[in-house]
Design an enzyme around this catalytic site. Structure first.
Site, PDB file in Angstrom:
ATOM      1  N   ASN A 109      -1.886  41.327   8.050  1.00 45.53           N
ATOM      2  CA  ASN A 109      -1.003  41.553   6.897  1.00 45.53           C
ATOM      3  C   ASN A 109       0.405  41.861   7.425  1.00 45.53           C
ATOM      4  O   ASN A 109       0.628  42.909   8.035  1.00 45.53           O
ATOM      5  CB  ASN A 109      -1.564  42.732   6.090  1.00 45.53           C
ATOM      6  CG  ASN A 109      -0.735  43.054   4.867  1.00 45.53           C
ATOM      7  OD1 ASN A 109       0.402  42.613   4.728  1.00 45.53           O
ATOM      8  ND2 ASN A 109      -1.301  43.857   3.975  1.00 45.53           N
ATOM      9  N   HIS A 160       0.003  36.690  -1.114  1.00 45.09           N
ATOM     10  CA  HIS A 160       0.239  37.652  -0.027  1.00 45.09           C
ATOM     11  C   HIS A 160      -1.049  37.785   0.783  1.00 45.09           C
ATOM     12  O   HIS A 160      -2.146  37.887   0.225  1.00 45.09           O
ATOM     13  CB  HIS A 160       0.649  39.000  -0.620  1.00 45.09           C
ATOM     14  CG  HIS A 160       0.626  40.101   0.378  1.00 45.09           C
ATOM     15  ND1 HIS A 160       1.267  39.999   1.588  1.00 45.09           N
ATOM     16  CD2 HIS A 160       0.015  41.326   0.367  1.00 45.09           C
ATOM     17  CE1 HIS A 160       1.052  41.117   2.279  1.00 45.09           C
ATOM     18  NE2 HIS A 160       0.305  41.922   1.565  1.00 45.09           N
ATOM     19  N   CYS A 199       5.193  44.538   0.036  1.00 48.22           N
ATOM     20  CA  CYS A 199       4.587  43.216   0.263  1.00 48.22           C
ATOM     21  C   CYS A 199       4.993  42.184  -0.793  1.00 48.22           C
ATOM     22  O   CYS A 199       4.760  40.986  -0.603  1.00 48.22           O
ATOM     23  CB  CYS A 199       3.070  43.328   0.346  1.00 48.22           C
ATOM     24  SG  CYS A 199       2.528  44.539   1.547  1.00 48.22           S
TER      25      CYS A 199
END
Ligand code: UT7
Length: 321
Positions: free
Chosen positions: A278, A248, A115
């Site tokens: 996500n 993020h 990520c």
């Protein structure tokens, strides 16, 4: 030495949004209420079987090139951040280069920092540009995480989605990117991982994403706060000088806790986790493109991009858009 600035952004979300209730209808043991309360996620996008990560990367890149007013062969460096590549090799960056019709022999490679991958890719591209060796980089975060999810594990499968975001980063007389920081601590490799591989034509280990959610949550809040402060100090600024922060997008509670730690009002945080879920390396450039296109992020404003992910890896970039 020249600086590096973002000349254009683009993104791609496959298909139609899939709601929490649709996941329940597909047999997942969860509820809209639990997912919204614990994560803020209402919908995510799931790529159809005939699309690959390089396809999403290609659409996002074409939009970024168009926004920058240049063609694919004006790019001289291609970096794709992904943990869900089309193949073990060739790299998704090489496949993207081909799909974009690039014929100028530019280097193309993938970055694997889960990520945090887009932040890693952007920092690497900046260093190429500031050294003077390259003039225009295409930096992409692209993922199809839905293909590495265990759909019987409700603790993870409701959290992730698919998508891609891209930026064109080009040489400029003034910044651009003011500060960047990258970090990793491999001793935490087991709290978020896909601990499988391929050997002798067989899958070895476990090919699905596994996560110790509460451990990741605590780690994320700490390092996202620390690394944002690090780039603010590096740039010689204070938090009040920041116009926007794009962390993020994993969980609304992580975003809120990070903003609180920094003393930054939530009105300055770009939040897409509710709509996108996500999307790992794609989440930051997706949110950036959305906020640029809807007019919130304006030229001249200071923006912090920051990521955290498996490895563990984390990092941030402070830029003037
Ligand atoms: O991109 C990488 C970064 N990833 C992250 O940042 C994720 C970080 N972690 C998180 O966002 C949160 O830890 C989660 C959203 C993953 C989990 O939230 P939590 O508040 O930490 O819940 P938990 O894992 O402690 O589970 C609490 C309860 C459990 O039930 P019991 O044992 O208390 O009866 C779980 O079984 O919630 C249950 N649960 C669910 N219930 C309904 C877990 N997943 C679900 C679900 N639907 N999908």
């Amino acid at each position: 030495m020249s600086y590096a600035r973002i000349a254009g952004t683009g993104s791609c979300l496959p298909g139609e949004p899939v709601s929490n209730d649709e996941l329940v209808a597909r047999g997942i043991d969860t509820s809209d209420r639990w997912v919204v309360e614990r994560t803020g996620i209402r919908t995510r996008y799931l790529a159809p079987v005939d699309l690959c990560t390089s396809d999403l990367a290609c659409t996002a890149s074409q939009r970024a090139l168009e926004a920058a007013g240049i063609g694919a062969n004006d790019i001289d460096l291609v970096i794709v951040a992904t943990s869900t590549p089309d193949f073990i090799f060739p790299s998704t960056a090489a496949l993207l280069q081909s799909k974009l019709g690039m014929t100028n022999g530019s280097p193309a490679f993938d970055v694997q920092a889960v990520c945090s991958g887009f932040i890693y890719g952007l920092s690497v591209a900046e260093k190429f540009i500031r050294s003077g060796s390259h003039k225009r980089a295409l930096v992409v975060g692209a993922e199809i995480f839905s293909r590495i999810l265990d759909w019987s594990d409700r603790g993870t499968c409701v959290l992730f989605g698919d998508g891609a975001g891209a930026v064109v980063l080009e040489a400029a007389e003034s910044p651009g990117i003011h500060a960047s920081a990258l970090h990793a601590d491999g001793s935490h490799n087991q709290i978020l991982c896909v601990p499988g591989g391929i050997a002798s034509g067989q899958i070895t280990g476990d090919p699905f994403l596994r996560m110790d959610g509460p451990a990741v949550f605590k780690f994320a809040v700490k390092v996202l706060g620390d690394v944002a402060n690090e780039v603010i100090v590096q740039a010689g600024l204070c938090v009040d000088a920041i116009d926007w922060m794009i962390p993020h997008q994993a969980n609304i509670r992580i975003l809120q806790a990070t903003a609180k730690r920094l003393g930054l009002p939530m009105e300055k945080v770009i939040v897409t986790v509710g709509q996108h879920g996500n999307t790992s390396a794609a989440s930051i450039p997706l949110a950036l493109d959305l906020a640029v296109r809807d007019g919130r992020i304006q030229r001249g404003q200071r923006v912090i991009l920051e990521g955290v992910g498996g490895g563990f890896t984390w990092g941030a970039v402070l830029l003037e858009f």
